[in-house]
Design an enzyme around this catalytic site. Structure first.
Site, PDB file in Angstrom:
ATOM      1  N   GLY A   1       5.293   0.460  33.547  1.00  0.00           N
ATOM      2  CA  GLY A   1       3.981   0.371  34.205  1.00  0.00           C
ATOM      3  C   GLY A   1       3.996   1.075  35.547  1.00  0.00           C
ATOM      4  O   GLY A   1       3.364   0.638  36.505  1.00  0.00           O
TER       5      GLY A   1
ATOM      6  N   TYR B   1      -3.328 -14.982  28.892  1.00  0.00           N
ATOM      7  CA  TYR B   1      -2.527 -14.341  29.953  1.00  0.00           C
ATOM      8  C   TYR B   1      -1.463 -15.322  30.447  1.00  0.00           C
ATOM      9  O   TYR B   1      -0.297 -14.972  30.627  1.00  0.00           O
ATOM     10  CB  TYR B   1      -3.465 -13.928  31.088  1.00  0.00           C
TER      11      TYR B   1
ATOM     12  N   SER C   1       3.426 -13.645  37.513  1.00  0.00           N
ATOM     13  CA  SER C   1       2.160 -13.854  38.232  1.00  0.00           C
ATOM     14  C   SER C   1       2.148 -15.286  38.749  1.00  0.00           C
ATOM     15  O   SER C   1       2.889 -16.140  38.249  1.00  0.00           O
ATOM     16  CB  SER C   1       1.009 -13.671  37.244  1.00  0.00           C
TER      17      SER C   1
ATOM     18  N   GLY D   1       3.636  -0.949  39.903  1.00  0.00           N
ATOM     19  CA  GLY D   1       4.734  -0.144  39.368  1.00  0.00           C
ATOM     20  C   GLY D   1       4.880   1.175  40.110  1.00  0.00           C
ATOM     21  O   GLY D   1       6.003   1.580  40.469  1.00  0.00           O
TER      22      GLY D   1
ATOM     23  N   SER E   1       2.834   4.028  36.273  1.00  0.00           N
ATOM     24  CA  SER E   1       1.804   5.058  36.456  1.00  0.00           C
ATOM     25  C   SER E   1       0.715   4.616  37.420  1.00  0.00           C
ATOM     26  O   SER E   1      -0.137   5.417  37.796  1.00  0.00           O
ATOM     27  CB  SER E   1       1.190   5.418  35.101  1.00  0.00           C
ATOM     28  N   SER E   2       0.705   3.326  37.815  1.00  0.00           N
ATOM     29  CA  SER E   2      -0.307   2.896  38.783  1.00  0.00           C
ATOM     30  C   SER E   2       0.104   1.575  39.430  1.00  0.00           C
ATOM     31  O   SER E   2       1.127   0.981  39.058  1.00  0.00           O
ATOM     32  CB  SER E   2      -1.689   2.751  38.119  1.00  0.00           C
ATOM     33  N   GLY E   3      -0.682   1.146  40.410  1.00  0.00           N
ATOM     34  CA  GLY E   3      -0.562  -0.190  40.994  1.00  0.00           C
ATOM     35  C   GLY E   3       0.833  -0.557  41.480  1.00  0.00           C
ATOM     36  O   GLY E   3       1.516   0.219  42.147  1.00  0.00           O
TER      37      GLY E   3
ATOM     38  N   LEU F   1      14.849   1.505  36.353  1.00  0.00           N
ATOM     39  CA  LEU F   1      13.842   1.872  35.348  1.00  0.00           C
ATOM     40  C   LEU F   1      12.660   0.911  35.533  1.00  0.00           C
ATOM     41  O   LEU F   1      12.842  -0.310  35.499  1.00  0.00           O
ATOM     42  CB  LEU F   1      14.436   1.763  33.946  1.00  0.00           C
ATOM     43  N   ILE F   2      11.481   1.467  35.779  1.00  0.00           N
ATOM     44  CA  ILE F   2      10.296   0.647  36.080  1.00  0.00           C
ATOM     45  C   ILE F   2       9.219   0.908  35.021  1.00  0.00           C
ATOM     46  O   ILE F   2       8.795   2.057  34.840  1.00  0.00           O
ATOM     47  CB  ILE F   2       9.716   0.988  37.470  1.00  0.00           C
TER      48      ILE F   2
HETATM   49  N1  LIG Z   1      -3.253  -6.934  40.035  1.00  0.00           N
HETATM   50  C1  LIG Z   1      -3.137  -8.255  40.090  1.00  0.00           C
HETATM   51  O1  LIG Z   1      -4.006  -8.966  40.660  1.00  0.00           O
HETATM   52  C2  LIG Z   1      -1.903  -8.929  39.506  1.00  0.00           C
HETATM   53  C3  LIG Z   1      -1.666 -10.285  39.831  1.00  0.00           C
HETATM   54  C4  LIG Z   1      -0.546 -10.921  39.314  1.00  0.00           C
HETATM   55  C5  LIG Z   1       0.321 -10.229  38.483  1.00  0.00           C
HETATM   56  N2  LIG Z   1       0.070  -8.926  38.163  1.00  0.00           N
HETATM   57  C6  LIG Z   1       1.020  -8.249  37.251  1.00  0.00           C
HETATM   58  O2  LIG Z   1       1.522  -7.088  37.889  1.00  0.00           O
HETATM   59  C7  LIG Z   1       1.905  -6.126  36.890  1.00  0.00           C
HETATM   60  C8  LIG Z   1       1.361  -4.757  37.271  1.00  0.00           C
HETATM   61  O3  LIG Z   1      -0.058  -4.774  37.215  1.00  0.00           O
HETATM   62  P1  LIG Z   1      -0.969  -3.898  38.223  1.00  0.00           P
HETATM   63  O4  LIG Z   1      -1.766  -4.852  39.014  1.00  0.00           O
HETATM   64  O5  LIG Z   1      -0.149  -2.873  38.913  1.00  0.00           O
HETATM   65  O6  LIG Z   1      -1.981  -3.242  37.161  1.00  0.00           O
HETATM   66  P2  LIG Z   1      -2.305  -1.710  36.780  1.00  0.00           P
HETATM   67  O7  LIG Z   1      -2.560  -0.904  38.016  1.00  0.00           O
HETATM   68  O8  LIG Z   1      -3.371  -1.786  35.752  1.00  0.00           O
HETATM   69  O9  LIG Z   1      -0.946  -1.183  36.149  1.00  0.00           O
HETATM   70  C9  LIG Z   1      -0.501  -1.630  34.892  1.00  0.00           C
HETATM   71  C10 LIG Z   1       0.545  -0.675  34.369  1.00  0.00           C
HETATM   72  O10 LIG Z   1       1.022  -1.178  33.115  1.00  0.00           O
HETATM   73  C11 LIG Z   1       1.078  -0.092  32.191  1.00  0.00           C
HETATM   74  N3  LIG Z   1       0.964  -0.572  30.809  1.00  0.00           N
HETATM   75  C12 LIG Z   1       0.080  -1.455  30.278  1.00  0.00           C
HETATM   76  N4  LIG Z   1       0.338  -1.639  28.975  1.00  0.00           N
HETATM   77  C13 LIG Z   1       1.428  -0.873  28.672  1.00  0.00           C
HETATM   78  C14 LIG Z   1       2.177  -0.635  27.494  1.00  0.00           C
HETATM   79  N5  LIG Z   1       1.902  -1.224  26.316  1.00  0.00           N
HETATM   80  N6  LIG Z   1       3.236   0.230  27.572  1.00  0.00           N
HETATM   81  C15 LIG Z   1       3.547   0.837  28.726  1.00  0.00           C
HETATM   82  N7  LIG Z   1       2.872   0.662  29.876  1.00  0.00           N
HETATM   83  C16 LIG Z   1       1.820  -0.184  29.834  1.00  0.00           C
HETATM   84  C17 LIG Z   1      -0.060   0.822  32.620  1.00  0.00           C
HETATM   85  O11 LIG Z   1       0.272   2.112  32.159  1.00  0.00           O
HETATM   86  P3  LIG Z   1      -0.750   3.162  31.469  1.00  0.00           P
HETATM   87  O12 LIG Z   1      -0.861   4.255  32.458  1.00  0.00           O
HETATM   88  O13 LIG Z   1      -0.016   3.557  30.279  1.00  0.00           O
HETATM   89  O14 LIG Z   1      -2.040   2.440  31.202  1.00  0.00           O
HETATM   90  C18 LIG Z   1       0.027   0.731  34.130  1.00  0.00           C
HETATM   91  O15 LIG Z   1       0.985   1.641  34.623  1.00  0.00           O
HETATM   92  C19 LIG Z   1       1.384  -6.674  35.547  1.00  0.00           C
HETATM   93  O16 LIG Z   1       2.456  -7.261  34.838  1.00  0.00           O
HETATM   94  C20 LIG Z   1       0.385  -7.746  35.972  1.00  0.00           C
HETATM   95  O17 LIG Z   1       0.259  -8.772  34.989  1.00  0.00           O
HETATM   96  C21 LIG Z   1      -1.015  -8.264  38.666  1.00  0.00           C
END
Ligand SMILES: NC(=O)c1ccc[n+]([C@@H]2O[C@H](COP(=O)([O-])OP(=O)(O)OC[C@H]3O[C@@H](n4cnc5c(N)ncnc54)[C@H](OP(=O)(O)O)[C@@H]3O)[C@@H](O)[C@H]2O)c1
Length: 270
Positions: A13, A151, A138, A19, A15-17, A10-11
């Site tokens: 987030g 954060y 992170s 996840g 829907s993008s990135g 079960l993953i």
């Molecule tokens: N990108 C970076 O540079 C980076 C660096 C270090 C760590 N991270 C960590 O990596 C993880 C994934 O981030 P990402 O980079 O893939 O960003 P992202 O593309 O913005 O994806 C974030 C995901 O989290 C979901 N989400 C946010 N709030 C939510 C909530 N309350 N309930 C359910 N879903 C929620 C979003 O879903 P919706 O479709 O519902 O919006 C989206 O699917 C995060 O924990 C982030 O802190 C990212």
């Protein structure tokens, strides 16, 4: 861990990135995948249909959404072997100019959202005497970067929570892991929250520069690189807790004396 066939992850987030990329990788490896996000259209657009995929709409900050999502997952696939707590968003700016409402909303997702999922799934995993929980934190869960205090508070919190809870869950065959990415090319910066008061620009030196670095949409690695580390952590039977993922900072900064770290951070703010 047994062969992935008939195993379920079960993953959140998804829907993008990171996840979505992780969901695709687990599907490729033969797993059943429960992909959680708040928007079904976005889940459908980014994850093609499969008999081994359940797309589930839930806001992880809402306990009733989380309960419903876990019930659906178990009804469809009988069990959940691995939870990947990945959902999250950024929040930047001087603490003084972030509102209590912004901070609480952030913790509701980045801390309590992860705990909501764990609260639902730990009894299930404990009864089965196996499971794994992978919390995506992170580099900012280990290193204090400027203008990132909220954060960091959430990510450091999940790191400490994971470091402790692994002992009690280990008694029941449940492994706990943290994956610590550096910058990743996702929608993360576009979805981030920030301090908005106009007067902060004059009051806090170097904020624009740091914000630009943190929000550079072209910086970082492809999410598939982090997904590979998430998968490695999920299937590992070792007791290792931390999995840095394309985070160059973690290969250097934790080993430097604080005086040098302070110099580097001050330079960044100049
Ligand atoms: N990108 C970076 O540079 C980076 C660096 C270090 C760590 N991270 C960590 O990596 C993880 C994934 O981030 P990402 O980079 O893939 O960003 P992202 O593309 O913005 O994806 C974030 C995901 O989290 C979901 N989400 C946010 N709030 C939510 C909530 N309350 N309930 C359910 N879903 C929620 C979003 O879903 P919706 O479709 O519902 O919006 C989206 O699917 C995060 O924990 C982030 O802190 C990212």
């Amino acid at each position: 861990m047994a062969h992935p066939r008939n195993q379920t992850v079960l993953i959140t987030g998804a829907s993008s990135g990171v996840g979505a990329s992780s969901a695709m990788l687990f599907l490729d490896k033969g797993w059943n995948v429960v992909a959680v996000g708040r928007d079904m259209a976005k889940l459908e657009a980014n994850l093609p249909a499969s008999s081994r995929l359940l797309r589930s709409v839930a806001d992880i900050s809402r306990k009733d959404d989380v309960s419903r999502c876990v019930e659906q997952a178990i009804a469809r696939f009988d069990a959940v072997d691995v939870l990947v707590n990945n959902a999250g968003y950024g929040i930047t700016g001087p603490f003084e100019f972030l509102t209590d409402e912004q901070i609480r909303r952030h913790f509701d997702t980045a801390v309590f959202g992860h705990m909501n999922m764990m609260r639902e799934l730990i009894p299930h995993m404990r009864r089965r005497r196996r499971g794994a929980i992978v919390n995506v934190t992170s580099e900012a869960g280990r290193i204090g970067f400027p203008y990132n205090s909220i954060y960091e508070a959430a990510k450091f919190g999940i790191e400490g929570f994971s470091e402790s809870i692994r002992f009690e869950l280990g008694l029941h065959g449940i492994r706990v892991k943290v994956v610590e990415p550096g910058q990743v090319k996702t929608d993360f910066s576009r979805n981030s929250d920030e301090a908005r008061a106009p007067e902060l620009r004059g009051a806090y030196k170097g904020f624009e520069k740091i914000e630009k670095l943190m929000r550079d949409p072209d910086a970082g690695v492809e999410p598939a690189k982090i997904a590979a580390v998430v998968y490695e952590a999920a299937v590992s039977t070792s007791g290792k807790l931390r999995y840095p993922a394309s985070a160059i900072s973690l290969t250097v900064l934790p080993f430097l004396p604080d005086v040098l770290v302070r110099t580097i951070m001050r330079r960044l703010m100049r």
